[in-house]
Scaffold this active site. Structure first.
Site, PDB file in Angstrom:
ATOM      1  N   CYS A  80       0.838  -1.197   0.000  1.00  0.00           N
ATOM      2  CA  CYS A  80       0.000   0.000   0.000  1.00  0.00           C
ATOM      3  C   CYS A  80       0.876   1.251   0.000  1.00  0.00           C
ATOM      4  O   CYS A  80       1.840   1.342   0.769  1.00  0.00           O
ATOM      5  CB  CYS A  80      -0.917  -0.001   1.217  1.00  0.00           C
ATOM      6  SG  CYS A  80      -1.965   1.467   1.358  1.00  0.00           S
ATOM      7  N   CYS A  91      -3.272  -0.401   8.895  1.00  0.00           N
ATOM      8  CA  CYS A  91      -2.465  -1.621   8.850  1.00  0.00           C
ATOM      9  C   CYS A  91      -1.231  -1.466   9.731  1.00  0.00           C
ATOM     10  O   CYS A  91      -0.665  -0.379   9.844  1.00  0.00           O
ATOM     11  CB  CYS A  91      -2.036  -1.928   7.422  1.00  0.00           C
ATOM     12  SG  CYS A  91      -3.389  -2.457   6.343  1.00  0.00           S
ATOM     13  N   CYS A 165      -7.636   0.807  -1.483  1.00  0.00           N
ATOM     14  CA  CYS A 165      -7.187   0.146  -0.261  1.00  0.00           C
ATOM     15  C   CYS A 165      -6.915  -1.307  -0.603  1.00  0.00           C
ATOM     16  O   CYS A 165      -7.860  -2.084  -0.843  1.00  0.00           O
ATOM     17  CB  CYS A 165      -8.250   0.261   0.831  1.00  0.00           C
ATOM     18  SG  CYS A 165      -7.865  -0.678   2.340  1.00  0.00           S
ATOM     19  N   GLN A 237     -18.777 -11.219  10.331  1.00  0.00           N
ATOM     20  CA  GLN A 237     -17.330 -11.275  10.180  1.00  0.00           C
ATOM     21  C   GLN A 237     -16.884 -10.517   8.926  1.00  0.00           C
ATOM     22  O   GLN A 237     -17.474 -10.676   7.856  1.00  0.00           O
ATOM     23  CB  GLN A 237     -16.859 -12.728  10.114  1.00  0.00           C
ATOM     24  CG  GLN A 237     -17.009 -13.476  11.424  1.00  0.00           C
ATOM     25  CD  GLN A 237     -16.072 -12.978  12.511  1.00  0.00           C
ATOM     26  OE1 GLN A 237     -15.050 -12.354  12.230  1.00  0.00           O
ATOM     27  NE2 GLN A 237     -16.421 -13.261  13.752  1.00  0.00           N
ATOM     28  N   TYR A 266     -23.841 -13.381  23.193  1.00  0.00           N
ATOM     29  CA  TYR A 266     -23.401 -12.377  22.212  1.00  0.00           C
ATOM     30  C   TYR A 266     -23.643 -12.971  20.825  1.00  0.00           C
ATOM     31  O   TYR A 266     -22.752 -13.061  19.983  1.00  0.00           O
ATOM     32  CB  TYR A 266     -21.934 -12.012  22.396  1.00  0.00           C
ATOM     33  CG  TYR A 266     -21.535 -11.681  23.827  1.00  0.00           C
ATOM     34  CD1 TYR A 266     -21.696 -10.393  24.343  1.00  0.00           C
ATOM     35  CD2 TYR A 266     -21.005 -12.666  24.650  1.00  0.00           C
ATOM     36  CE1 TYR A 266     -21.324 -10.099  25.652  1.00  0.00           C
ATOM     37  CE2 TYR A 266     -20.632 -12.376  25.956  1.00  0.00           C
ATOM     38  CZ  TYR A 266     -20.784 -11.091  26.461  1.00  0.00           C
ATOM     39  OH  TYR A 266     -20.422 -10.809  27.748  1.00  0.00           O
ATOM     40  N   GLU A 290     -28.581 -11.640  22.767  1.00  0.00           N
ATOM     41  CA  GLU A 290     -27.974 -10.563  21.971  1.00  0.00           C
ATOM     42  C   GLU A 290     -28.611  -9.231  22.372  1.00  0.00           C
ATOM     43  O   GLU A 290     -29.829  -9.145  22.537  1.00  0.00           O
ATOM     44  CB  GLU A 290     -28.174 -10.831  20.476  1.00  0.00           C
ATOM     45  CG  GLU A 290     -27.825  -9.696  19.548  1.00  0.00           C
ATOM     46  CD  GLU A 290     -26.389  -9.230  19.676  1.00  0.00           C
ATOM     47  OE1 GLU A 290     -26.185  -7.998  19.678  1.00  0.00           O
ATOM     48  OE2 GLU A 290     -25.481 -10.086  19.776  1.00  0.00           O
ATOM     49  N   ASP A 333     -19.120 -15.194  22.189  1.00  0.00           N
ATOM     50  CA  ASP A 333     -18.330 -14.410  21.241  1.00  0.00           C
ATOM     51  C   ASP A 333     -18.432 -12.943  21.655  1.00  0.00           C
ATOM     52  O   ASP A 333     -19.110 -12.148  21.010  1.00  0.00           O
ATOM     53  CB  ASP A 333     -18.864 -14.621  19.819  1.00  0.00           C
ATOM     54  CG  ASP A 333     -18.013 -13.927  18.758  1.00  0.00           C
ATOM     55  OD1 ASP A 333     -16.957 -13.366  19.112  1.00  0.00           O
ATOM     56  OD2 ASP A 333     -18.415 -13.947  17.583  1.00  0.00           O
ATOM     57  N   CYS A 360     -11.732 -11.906  19.850  1.00  0.00           N
ATOM     58  CA  CYS A 360     -11.024 -11.069  18.880  1.00  0.00           C
ATOM     59  C   CYS A 360      -9.883 -10.287  19.531  1.00  0.00           C
ATOM     60  O   CYS A 360      -9.214  -9.494  18.848  1.00  0.00           O
ATOM     61  CB  CYS A 360     -11.998 -10.120  18.187  1.00  0.00           C
ATOM     62  SG  CYS A 360     -12.914  -9.035  19.294  1.00  0.00           S
TER      63      CYS A 360
END
Length: 403
Positions: A80, A91, A165, A237, A266, A290, A333, A360
């Site tokens: 990039c 990034c 991008c 995702q 979640y 949720e 999650d 995550c």
């Protein structure tokens, strides 16, 4: 904020240093004159000239590697044009080849597990199909003072304008980068699994964010053997291959007995609830919790053929206070901050045989694993996935069982 009295402020200073180990957050650690320097755009083992970009005093500062004097194996030219010191902050590892990126992420997960949970474990980060570029299906941009769209620089409000991008799905930025926008406004674009483009504009008025849908709005995705219709800007995702890959791991480790009880916490639109419901069968029960009202509505519609799934709309820690059943399996999650002590304790009160934790953030995962361990649940399996190539983010899935 200036450096403490008697301590020189290093802001703007260029230092020659040896780059140490990788740290959580997309940088490496070095030490100079008794201070810790967090260095971006460098790799462990390199010798670089680094310019200090932030110094608030105390024992550490932040710097960008501006000249590489001795390169480490794995260094490559960024793909990039705006990946570098003072440029786009999206990034972290454009200067590393994919195997090196995955190795660094594995080291970060290992360090977090050891430091925060006391777990010594070798972690190999797995690549998802598709390669390191062209994977980001959802992109959020901001308009600079001149109305040109771009991304913010690292730890800055400065907008770096872009016309492309490389990590985004081809076509994702169409209709965004070829026009001017209201300065300070944000644009979110999504390219769904059916190849359809969705675009909304976000503005903040008196502290409240308002959105205006400009194109599309209902995304179509496919995972876990079924089609999903959902809010194009709700949770799904970002990597096209991630949902299916994670659902497969959850199915393998959850192993809900026929007629059993499972919780999906979640739950989003119910990706994992669908997997759990198929395993439990019509005589089983799946509780999907949720807090997003739109996600619950989309999930109910998507899983209308699975009456064994019961939806609860609310925060997990609040909903579980009223649940009076013992699950065989719990899947969770949580958001980046993790589940936290209250949720962990509510889960273990149900005495599930197995827990599958999708995370995550490795630090949040490690903290929660330590809490689970205090209640007799220990890490049995762990897989890590490079669901966000070129960035420092890594997705982990952990399986816990009772001692």
């Amino acid at each position: 904020m200036n450096a403490p009295q008697g301590k020189e402020n290093w802001l703007g200073r260029t230092i020659e240093l040896d780059v140490g180990s990788v740290a959580h957050g997309g940088h490496c650690v070095s030490r100079v004159d008794g201070r810790v320097v967090f260095v971006r755009h460098a790799l462990p083992g390199e010798r670089v000239l680094a310019t200090v970009s932030e110094d608030k005093g105390g024992g550490f500062c932040r710097a960008d590697a501006v000249t590489v004097l001795r390169a480490a194996p794995g260094r490559v030219e960024p793909s990039c044009a705006v990946a570098g010191p003072g440029l786009c902050g999206g990034c972290d590892w454009q200067h590393a080849d994919p195997p090196t990126q995955r190795s660094l992420k594995g080291q970060v997960v290992e360090e977090q597990l050891l430091r925060l949970a006391g777990l010594e474990r070798k972690v190999e980060v797995e690549a998802l199909p598709g390669g390191p570029l062209g994977w980001r299906s959802r992109v959020r941009m901001v308009a600079g003072r001149d109305g040109r769209p771009g991304f913010r620089a690292h730890r800055s409000h400065t907008v770096v304008p872009v016309v492309e991008c490389p990590i985004s799905v081809p076509g994702a930025l169409d209709g965004v980068v070829d026009r001017r926008w209201r300065p300070g406004g944000e644009m979110e674009t999504t390219l769904d699994g059916a190849g359809r483009s969705h675009l909304r504009e976000l503005t903040t008025v008196r502290g409240r964010e308002k959105s205006r849908q400009l194109r599309g709005g209902i995304a179509i995705e496919h995972a876990a053997g079924r089609d999903w219709r959902l809010d194009a800007h709700g949770f799904w995702q970002v990597h096209p291959a991630a949902a299916g890959a994670f659902a497969a791991v959850v199915a393998d480790w959850a192993a809900v007995p026929r007629g059993g009880v499972a919780w999906d916490l979640y739950a989003g639109v119910g990706l994992f609830a669908a997997v759990l419901a198929e395993q439990a069968g019509p005589e089983g029960r799946v509780l999907a919790v949720e807090s997003g009202h739109r996600a619950v509505a989309d999930g109910k519609a998507a899983l209308a053929d699975l009456p064994q799934v019961r939806w609860r709309d609310g925060r997990v820690e609040q909903v579980l206070r009223d649940v009076r059943e013992n699950p065989d399996v719990v899947v969770l999650d949580p958001p980046r901050k993790g589940a936290g002590k209250a949720v962990v304790e509510s889960i273990v009160e149900g005495s599930p045989d197995r827990i599958v934790y999708v995370a995550c953030d490795p630090a949040a995962l490690a903290r929660d694993l330590a809490t689970f361990a205090g209640h007799g649940y220990h890490l049995a399996e762990l897989r890590a996935f490079d669901a966000f190539p070129m960035t420092h983010h890594v997705e982990c899935i952990a399986s816990l069982t009772r001692a």
